[in-house]
Design a protein around this motif. Structure first.
Motif, PDB file in Angstrom:
ATOM      1  N   ARG A 128      21.078  27.805  41.403  1.00 49.78           N
ATOM      2  CA  ARG A 128      20.622  26.469  41.779  1.00 49.78           C
ATOM      3  C   ARG A 128      19.393  26.545  42.679  1.00 49.78           C
ATOM      4  O   ARG A 128      18.419  25.800  42.494  1.00 49.78           O
ATOM      5  CB  ARG A 128      21.751  25.712  42.467  1.00 49.78           C
ATOM      6  CG  ARG A 128      21.404  24.266  42.788  1.00 49.78           C
ATOM      7  CD  ARG A 128      22.507  23.568  43.532  1.00 49.78           C
ATOM      8  NE  ARG A 128      23.637  23.252  42.678  1.00 49.78           N
ATOM      9  CZ  ARG A 128      24.826  23.810  42.782  1.00 49.78           C
ATOM     10  NH1 ARG A 128      25.038  24.745  43.702  1.00 49.78           N
ATOM     11  NH2 ARG A 128      25.814  23.451  41.990  1.00 49.78           N
ATOM     12  N   GLU A 129      19.395  27.458  43.643  1.00 53.37           N
ATOM     13  CA  GLU A 129      18.241  27.602  44.545  1.00 53.37           C
ATOM     14  C   GLU A 129      17.008  28.127  43.797  1.00 53.37           C
ATOM     15  O   GLU A 129      15.884  27.709  44.077  1.00 53.37           O
ATOM     16  CB  GLU A 129      18.609  28.538  45.688  1.00 53.37           C
ATOM     17  CG  GLU A 129      19.682  27.986  46.622  1.00 53.37           C
ATOM     18  CD  GLU A 129      20.126  29.007  47.649  1.00 53.37           C
ATOM     19  OE1 GLU A 129      19.577  30.147  47.604  1.00 53.37           O
ATOM     20  OE2 GLU A 129      20.988  28.681  48.487  1.00 53.37           O
ATOM     21  N   LYS A 130      17.229  29.022  42.837  1.00 55.99           N
ATOM     22  CA  LYS A 130      16.113  29.561  42.061  1.00 55.99           C
ATOM     23  C   LYS A 130      15.462  28.469  41.221  1.00 55.99           C
ATOM     24  O   LYS A 130      14.223  28.368  41.136  1.00 55.99           O
ATOM     25  CB  LYS A 130      16.623  30.674  41.152  1.00 55.99           C
ATOM     26  CG  LYS A 130      15.541  31.611  40.626  1.00 55.99           C
ATOM     27  CD  LYS A 130      15.002  32.495  41.715  1.00 55.99           C
ATOM     28  CE  LYS A 130      14.051  33.534  41.146  1.00 55.99           C
ATOM     29  NZ  LYS A 130      13.473  34.388  42.211  1.00 55.99           N
ATOM     30  N   ALA A 131      16.274  27.630  40.594  1.00 53.24           N
ATOM     31  CA  ALA A 131      15.723  26.529  39.812  1.00 53.24           C
ATOM     32  C   ALA A 131      14.994  25.527  40.699  1.00 53.24           C
ATOM     33  O   ALA A 131      13.968  24.952  40.308  1.00 53.24           O
ATOM     34  CB  ALA A 131      16.845  25.829  39.039  1.00 53.24           C
ATOM     35  N   LEU A 132      15.477  25.316  41.921  1.00 56.50           N
ATOM     36  CA  LEU A 132      14.814  24.414  42.854  1.00 56.50           C
ATOM     37  C   LEU A 132      13.442  24.958  43.262  1.00 56.50           C
ATOM     38  O   LEU A 132      12.467  24.202  43.335  1.00 56.50           O
ATOM     39  CB  LEU A 132      15.698  24.216  44.087  1.00 56.50           C
ATOM     40  CG  LEU A 132      15.117  23.376  45.223  1.00 56.50           C
ATOM     41  CD1 LEU A 132      14.831  21.953  44.750  1.00 56.50           C
ATOM     42  CD2 LEU A 132      16.070  23.375  46.420  1.00 56.50           C
ATOM     43  N   SER A 133      13.351  26.260  43.491  1.00 58.00           N
ATOM     44  CA  SER A 133      12.064  26.837  43.880  1.00 58.00           C
ATOM     45  C   SER A 133      11.050  26.807  42.743  1.00 58.00           C
ATOM     46  O   SER A 133       9.841  26.728  42.977  1.00 58.00           O
ATOM     47  CB  SER A 133      12.270  28.277  44.351  1.00 58.00           C
ATOM     48  OG  SER A 133      12.753  29.085  43.291  1.00 58.00           O
ATOM     49  N   ARG A 134      11.525  26.841  41.504  1.00 53.54           N
ATOM     50  CA  ARG A 134      10.601  26.834  40.367  1.00 53.54           C
ATOM     51  C   ARG A 134      10.125  25.431  40.032  1.00 53.54           C
ATOM     52  O   ARG A 134       8.980  25.220  39.657  1.00 53.54           O
ATOM     53  CB  ARG A 134      11.291  27.436  39.134  1.00 53.54           C
ATOM     54  CG  ARG A 134      11.476  28.950  39.192  1.00 53.54           C
ATOM     55  CD  ARG A 134      12.286  29.395  38.001  1.00 53.54           C
ATOM     56  NE  ARG A 134      12.533  30.835  38.014  1.00 53.54           N
ATOM     57  CZ  ARG A 134      13.591  31.413  37.460  1.00 53.54           C
ATOM     58  NH1 ARG A 134      14.512  30.654  36.869  1.00 53.54           N
ATOM     59  NH2 ARG A 134      13.737  32.730  37.501  1.00 53.54           N
ATOM     60  N   THR A 135      11.016  24.462  40.097  1.00 48.75           N
ATOM     61  CA  THR A 135      10.704  23.114  39.615  1.00 48.75           C
ATOM     62  C   THR A 135      10.658  22.070  40.717  1.00 48.75           C
ATOM     63  O   THR A 135      10.269  20.926  40.451  1.00 48.75           O
ATOM     64  CB  THR A 135      11.748  22.688  38.579  1.00 48.75           C
ATOM     65  OG1 THR A 135      13.036  22.638  39.208  1.00 48.75           O
ATOM     66  CG2 THR A 135      11.791  23.673  37.410  1.00 48.75           C
ATOM     67  N   GLU A 136      11.106  22.437  41.933  1.00 44.49           N
ATOM     68  CA  GLU A 136      11.201  21.494  43.045  1.00 44.49           C
ATOM     69  C   GLU A 136      12.113  20.317  42.711  1.00 44.49           C
ATOM     70  O   GLU A 136      11.879  19.192  43.144  1.00 44.49           O
ATOM     71  CB  GLU A 136       9.811  20.995  43.451  1.00 44.49           C
ATOM     72  CG  GLU A 136       8.885  22.106  43.943  1.00 44.49           C
ATOM     73  CD  GLU A 136       7.538  21.564  44.384  1.00 44.49           C
ATOM     74  OE1 GLU A 136       7.297  20.350  44.198  1.00 44.49           O
ATOM     75  OE2 GLU A 136       6.747  22.353  44.929  1.00 44.49           O
ATOM     76  N   ARG A 137      13.142  20.599  41.932  1.00 37.56           N
ATOM     77  CA  ARG A 137      14.136  19.584  41.562  1.00 37.56           C
ATOM     78  C   ARG A 137      15.524  20.197  41.660  1.00 37.56           C
ATOM     79  O   ARG A 137      15.704  21.410  41.464  1.00 37.56           O
ATOM     80  CB  ARG A 137      13.913  19.075  40.129  1.00 37.56           C
ATOM     81  CG  ARG A 137      12.682  18.204  39.937  1.00 37.56           C
ATOM     82  CD  ARG A 137      12.553  17.791  38.478  1.00 37.56           C
ATOM     83  NE  ARG A 137      13.765  17.122  38.009  1.00 37.56           N
ATOM     84  CZ  ARG A 137      14.004  16.844  36.709  1.00 37.56           C
ATOM     85  NH1 ARG A 137      13.116  17.206  35.789  1.00 37.56           N
ATOM     86  NH2 ARG A 137      15.128  16.240  36.361  1.00 37.56           N
ATOM     87  N   HIS A 138      16.506  19.340  41.956  1.00 37.33           N
ATOM     88  CA  HIS A 138      17.896  19.783  42.010  1.00 37.33           C
ATOM     89  C   HIS A 138      18.539  19.563  40.635  1.00 37.33           C
ATOM     90  O   HIS A 138      18.378  18.505  40.023  1.00 37.33           O
ATOM     91  CB  HIS A 138      18.676  18.995  43.072  1.00 37.33           C
ATOM     92  CG  HIS A 138      18.254  19.335  44.475  1.00 37.33           C
ATOM     93  ND1 HIS A 138      18.734  20.433  45.144  1.00 37.33           N
ATOM     94  CD2 HIS A 138      17.385  18.707  45.324  1.00 37.33           C
ATOM     95  CE1 HIS A 138      18.185  20.486  46.350  1.00 37.33           C
ATOM     96  NE2 HIS A 138      17.366  19.446  46.490  1.00 37.33           N
ATOM     97  N   PHE A 139      19.245  20.564  40.154  1.00 38.68           N
ATOM     98  CA  PHE A 139      19.895  20.484  38.853  1.00 38.68           C
ATOM     99  C   PHE A 139      21.381  20.777  39.008  1.00 38.68           C
ATOM    100  O   PHE A 139      21.778  21.664  39.774  1.00 38.68           O
ATOM    101  CB  PHE A 139      19.278  21.502  37.875  1.00 38.68           C
ATOM    102  CG  PHE A 139      17.863  21.209  37.499  1.00 38.68           C
ATOM    103  CD1 PHE A 139      17.561  20.319  36.483  1.00 38.68           C
ATOM    104  CD2 PHE A 139      16.817  21.822  38.181  1.00 38.68           C
ATOM    105  CE1 PHE A 139      16.253  20.063  36.130  1.00 38.68           C
ATOM    106  CE2 PHE A 139      15.500  21.563  37.844  1.00 38.68           C
ATOM    107  CZ  PHE A 139      15.217  20.672  36.815  1.00 38.68           C
ATOM    108  N   PRO A 140      22.215  20.047  38.255  1.00 41.50           N
ATOM    109  CA  PRO A 140      23.653  20.363  38.267  1.00 41.50           C
ATOM    110  C   PRO A 140      23.929  21.618  37.447  1.00 41.50           C
ATOM    111  O   PRO A 140      23.117  22.037  36.615  1.00 41.50           O
ATOM    112  CB  PRO A 140      24.283  19.123  37.617  1.00 41.50           C
ATOM    113  CG  PRO A 140      23.207  18.607  36.706  1.00 41.50           C
ATOM    114  CD  PRO A 140      21.902  18.889  37.403  1.00 41.50           C
ATOM    115  N   ILE A 141      25.068  22.206  37.677  1.00 37.49           N
ATOM    116  CA  ILE A 141      25.484  23.397  36.953  1.00 37.49           C
ATOM    117  C   ILE A 141      26.625  23.024  36.005  1.00 37.49           C
ATOM    118  O   ILE A 141      27.573  22.338  36.389  1.00 37.49           O
ATOM    119  CB  ILE A 141      25.941  24.505  37.919  1.00 37.49           C
ATOM    120  CG1 ILE A 141      24.773  24.977  38.777  1.00 37.49           C
ATOM    121  CG2 ILE A 141      26.531  25.687  37.160  1.00 37.49           C
ATOM    122  CD1 ILE A 141      25.148  26.053  39.778  1.00 37.49           C
TER     123      ILE A 141
END
Length: 389
Positions: free
Chosen positions: A66-79
């Motif tokens: 989740r943190e890796k996806a946030l750093s790449r896209t600057e968005r929060h994503f559900p799992i």
């Protein structure tokens, strides 16, 4: 052969708008393989392994994704997590749901696989296939897989009573047959280990040539009787628990499936508890789902001019399917004037008295659907006889 040249020479990747982190879990005793597809990571599937049973490590890995996806896209994503139904049961599924993670359990037999004679199979390949299945399922593709509906903790614990009794009765049969086999080898017939005076009758037995039982053989049979008596006591204990459960269901303000089934002539405590705990506690949308859950749905084979039936699928709950076939035979004895029994006799007579075993399976399917309608909508089976109050 003419090949169209309208398409570009470079391969075109299929792009989807990923609004979640898709994760599959391949569970084993030694390690858990985590395969994930995250937004901002292209189409690359990342893989990571944690020690088997390490829930803390698994949750840490999901948090890292989740943190890796946030750093790449600057968005929060559900799992969204998926795992295959297996020996691990549903405990990990419940842990993930308690952490606020969307979790799914899939029937592994429903996932499409290569039909090559020798197909490659590894945990890495299976993990990627399950992720692709989850993607297709979330896109809404019809019949891409069959998701398993996890029972609640109470429902899962309740069905242990009937399952344990079935195991104990199987062990009881094994001990009885072993004792009879040992005596048969000495020319002794007619001994019944289930009689209360089994030990006294054992002392009276003589071999076929008139001798007393050999000392070691007698000691072995006595030890078998010790185990048999322990199993008989455990069967009584389980049946007492089952009776208490059914009494609680009958005393409930709203009639439960078990209480309604006990009102039908020919259905006793064992059948009522088995049907209730193994199938009729669930919600089904239609009769096809009911038959499919028990593995009693038809399996056609149609291709061109070929059109034949392969029999029932046997892909559902084997305990429920076996119970329904047994109940179908008893239904003919206890409900001979019901519409289902008359239908069965008519079809058998139409076939010249043949195909009784085939038709009894069809009767089991019809009976299960009829009982489902009875316990859910109160539709009484035509011609059925109820027990006296």
């Amino acid at each position: 052969m003419h090949i169209s040249t309208d398409r570009s020479e470079a391969p075109t990747a299929i792009r989807t708008n990923l609004c979640a982190i898709f994760v599959s879990l391949e569970l084993s005793r030694s390690s858990w393989l985590i395969t994930s597809l995250s937004p901002g990571n292209g189409e690359k599937l990342s893989k990571h392994a944690v020690r088997g049973g390490d829930v803390t490590g698994l949750l840490a890995r999901l948090s890292w994704l989740r943190e890796k996806a946030l750093s790449r896209t600057e968005r929060h994503f559900p799992i969204i997590v998926i795992q295959e139904a297996g020996l691990d049961g549903f405990w990990l599924h419940r842990v993930l749901q308690a952490e606020g993670i969307e979790s799914h359990v899939v029937d592994p037999a429903s996932i499409a696989t290569s039909r090559r004679r020798r197909r490659a199979k590894t945990d890495r390949i299976d993990g990627e296939a399950v992720v692709r299945t989850l993607l297709a399922y979330k896109r809404g593709e019809p019949r891409v897989c069959a998701m398993v509906k996890a029972p609640s903790r109470k429902e899962e614990d309740r069905r242990r009573i009937t399952r344990e009794r079935k195991v104990l009765t199987g062990e009881r049969v094994s001990h009885v047959n072993r004792i009879k086999g040992l005596l048969f080898a000495q020319g002794i017939f007619g001994y019944e280990p289930l009689r209360r005076d089994r030990r006294a009758r054992l002392e009276e037995r003589r071999t076929g040539d008139g001798r007393a039982l050999p000392a070691h053989l007698k000691a072995q049979i006595c030890r078998e009787l010790d185990r048999l008596e322990l199993i008989l006591e455990q069967v009584k204990t389980v049946e007492t628990e089952r009776a208490a459960l059914l009494a609680e269901a009958e005393d409930a303000a709203t009639p439960t499936s078990a209480a309604m089934l006990l009102d039908v002539k020919g259905i006793g405590p064992e059948f009522a508890a088995m049907l209730w705990s193994e199938g009729l506690f669930r919600h089904f949308d239609n009769r096809r789902q009911v038959a499919a859950y028990a593995g009693l749905a038809q399996t056609p084979w149609q291709s061109g001019s070929v059109d034949r039936e392969q029999g029932v699928s046997k892909s559902g709950n084997p305990r429920l399917r076996t119970t329904m076939v047994q109940l179908a035979w008893l239904w003919l004895r206890h409900q001979p004037q019901s519409a289902l029994a008359l239908w069965f006799r008519g079809r058998v007579e139409q076939n010249g008295g043949r195909m009784r075993k085939t038709m009894i399976v069809a009767l089991a399917r019809k009976l299960l659907v009829a009982l489902w309608k009875y316990v859910t909508a109160g539709i009484v089976i035509e011609g059925v006889v109820m027990k006296a109050s």
